[in-house]
Design a protein around this motif. Structure first.
Motif, short mmCIF file in Angstrom:
data_model
loop_
_atom_site.label_atom_id
_atom_site.label_comp_id
_atom_site.label_asym_id
_atom_site.label_seq_id
_atom_site.Cartn_x
_atom_site.Cartn_y
_atom_site.Cartn_z
N GLU A 1 -2.93 26.25 22.02
CA GLU A 1 -2.49 27.64 21.96
C GLU A 1 -3.40 28.45 21.05
N PHE A 2 -3.90 29.58 21.59
CA PHE A 2 -4.75 30.49 20.81
C PHE A 2 -3.85 31.39 19.99
N ARG B 1 -2.25 32.57 25.58
CA ARG B 1 -0.93 32.91 26.10
C ARG B 1 -0.56 34.36 25.77
N TYR B 2 -1.01 34.85 24.63
CA TYR B 2 -0.67 36.22 24.22
C TYR B 2 -1.89 37.14 24.20
N HIS B 3 -3.02 36.68 24.72
CA HIS B 3 -4.25 37.47 24.64
C HIS B 3 -4.96 37.50 25.98
N LYS C 1 -3.87 34.45 17.12
CA LYS C 1 -4.72 35.37 16.36
C LYS C 1 -3.95 36.63 16.00
N GLU D 1 3.78 39.19 17.27
CA GLU D 1 3.30 40.44 16.68
C GLU D 1 3.19 41.50 17.79
N GLU E 1 -11.20 36.56 22.86
CA GLU E 1 -9.76 36.46 22.74
C GLU E 1 -9.16 36.17 24.11
N ALA E 2 -8.53 35.03 24.26
CA ALA E 2 -7.86 34.67 25.51
C ALA E 2 -6.85 33.59 25.20
#
Lengths: 189, 330
Positions: A28-29, B106-108, A31, B249, B103-104
């Motif tokens: 999982e990424f 699940r949320y990106h 950031k 976020e 940026e890639a």
């Protein structure tokens, strides 16, 4: 061995972590909008079977693990080691109790298993999903009972104990799902 | 024609309709409040300096020109909108695409939709009130939420990580990571305090925020100031707020830094960090600095990730479920 960066981490990739071969389960990424990028990675240690969570900085890399799954025929157990053979090359491998682990109770001679090799040596053994094994011991059931309700324990030729319906008798051959340890059906020989 | 090519959208038609409804509701909200909708360029001559943001770079060639000049796809519309504020626009909002390379997940998605708005005369508390009102309006039809909570960064950290983010030494932060079984932190974070705080916050604090309610976290540590103003009479924190729902976020807002000298110092500090990391060095946005010099009205502003908000509305597990064509299908 190849080196893999966090962006190449995906389910099933085999990598070295803390000197042990591991299989990646999930990557999982993470950031914050304004902040450092991380990859939170879930891995299974292929030696111990334990699941580990570990965070990496995005762009970090891990060395690939020399791990391959090979179909092999189970030959025999010599009392200490389990012997397997690759059917095409006739090459033989021996696995210890650690590698065979839970699989041992399903291993019948001649059956084809999946042997995971790490640096060329067996690391773990996965039995076939379905095995047909003879019952060596079970309480005599009530004749005519076909409901399958209740059931009773039965010891199989390999030592495994599974629950079977009451009508199933000693000396009969049954089909079992090794992933759940459940009885599926009788098999006419 | 290549057989087997996937041409379908990744999201459902329902998700498309939810997005259309969300955009219409946002525009109604700001129209009622007499906040003006604006557009600013996606292709910009100056990129941001934030060391953690990686812009897409392209080249602009005038007709017949061989070489051309580099242009950046914006990572946020912040600088251009501040120039409008300095020119006297009054309250403004924008719904636009922003682009962030590397940026890639699940949320990106590298291309995503931002709602950003600015309110001259608002302090951070008034901004939180307005974000809250907007969220309640957008979320209420879909989610049953408790009234939102507001907590300082310091209190949230002390509650969930049991360490003071403002005063703890690096050794104490490392001990905190150790207590929580995060042995790798020491190697990852080294002597970099902002990275330590990002690491501990995202592992130990953030997952607990926004459970059944919206959580506002405000008064961020001075080392994570970004473009927020320093808090008067407390040098340890800046006037920055983030909103979280379900541990995710959703928004980031500031009482905006208006001092051109301090803005330039922060650009320089960013560039120093970039240099030490061997990253490319973008030019400082001179037009922003000139606009601040001319005078930015005292204001607060916030950026909100609309795709993530849509995820929270629809229960989507991954951003791809709310995008027509995520980058793999773009």
């Amino acid at each position: 061995m190849a080196v893999f960066s966090t962006n190449e981490f995906k389910g099933g990739l085999k990598v070295m972590l803390d000197n042990d071969p591991c299989s990646i389960i999930e990557n999982e990424f993470v950031k914050p909008g304004k902040g450092q990028a991380f990859n939170r990675v879930k891995l299974r240690n292929l030696k111990t079977g334990r699941v580990i969570e570990r965070t990496f900085k995005s762009g970090e890399s891990l060395e690939g693990a020399d791990v391959v799954d090979v179909e092999m025929q189970y030959l025999y157990n010599d009392g200490e080691l389990w012997h397997f053979m690759q059917p095409e090359s006739f090459e033989q491998y021996t696995a210890d109790a650690n590698a065979v682990a839970e699989a041992k109770k399903w291993l019948k001679e001649q059956d084809i298993c999946l042997v995971t090799l790490y640096n060329g040596a067996p690391l773990s053994v996965t039995p076939p999903n379905f095995v047909t094994l003879k019952i060596v011991e079970t309480d005599p059931g009530v004749r005519g009972d076909t409901s399958g309700g209740g059931g009773k324990p039965a010891t199989l030729e390999t030592g495994a104990v599974v629950r079977v319906p009451l009508f199933v008798q000693t000396e009969e051959v049954i089909k079992v799902d090794t992933r759940t340890g459940e009885y599926l059906s009788r098999v006419k020989e | 024609m290549t057989p087997g090519v996937i041409w379908h959208p990744a999201c459902s038609l329902e998700a498309l309709r939810a997005r259309a409804g969300l955009l219409a509701a946002i525009r109604r909200f700001f129209e009622e409040r007499e906040v003006m909708e604006v557009e600013t360029p996606l292709l910009c001559q100056a990129g941001g300096t934030d060391p953690n943001l990686h812009p897409f770079v392209t080249r602009f060639r005038r007709p017949g020109q061989a070489e051309g000049v580099p242009l950046y796809l914006q990572t946020s519309p912040e600088f251009a909108m501040k120039r409008l504020l300095a020119a006297g626009s009054g309250s403004i909002y924008q719904i636009c695409k922003a682009f962030r390379n590397e940026e890639a997940g699940r949320y990106h998605n590298p291309e995503f939709t931002i709602l950003e708005w600015y309110r001259p005369g608002f302090n951070l508390e008034q901004l939180m009130d307005e974000i809250d009102t907007l969220f309640v309006r957008l979320l209420a039809p879909h989610r049953d939420l408790q009234p939102s909570e507001r907590v300082t960064y310091r209190d949230a950290f002390r509650k969930h990580a049991e360490v003071d983010p403002l005063t703890a030494s690096l050794g104490e932060l490392a001990a905190c990571a150790g207590r929580h079984g995060l042995a790798e932190a020491e190697m990852l974070c080294g002597a970099d305090r902002p990275v330590w705080l990002d690491f501990l916050f995202s592992h130990l604090v953030q997952p607990f925020l926004g459970q059944g309610r919206l959580s506002f976290v405000f008064d961020y540590p001075a080392c994570q100031s970004s473009l927020a103003r320093k808090k008067p009479n407390n040098p340890l924190v800046v006037e920055r707020v983030e909103a979280f729902l379900d541990g995710i976020e959703l928004a980031n807002g500031f009482r905006e830094l208006a001092d051109p000298a301090e803005q330039e110092q922060r650009f320089d500090a960013d560039l120093l960090t970039r240099r030490s990391q061997g990253q490319f060095l973008p030019a400082k946005d001179q037009r922003l600095l000139a606009a601040l010099q001319a005078g930015l009205p005292d204001c607060s502003g916030v950026a909100l990730g609309l795709d993530r908000l849509l995820m929270r509305l629809t229960g989507a597990k991954a951003i791809d479920e709310v995008l027509a064509f995520p980058v793999e299908r773009a």
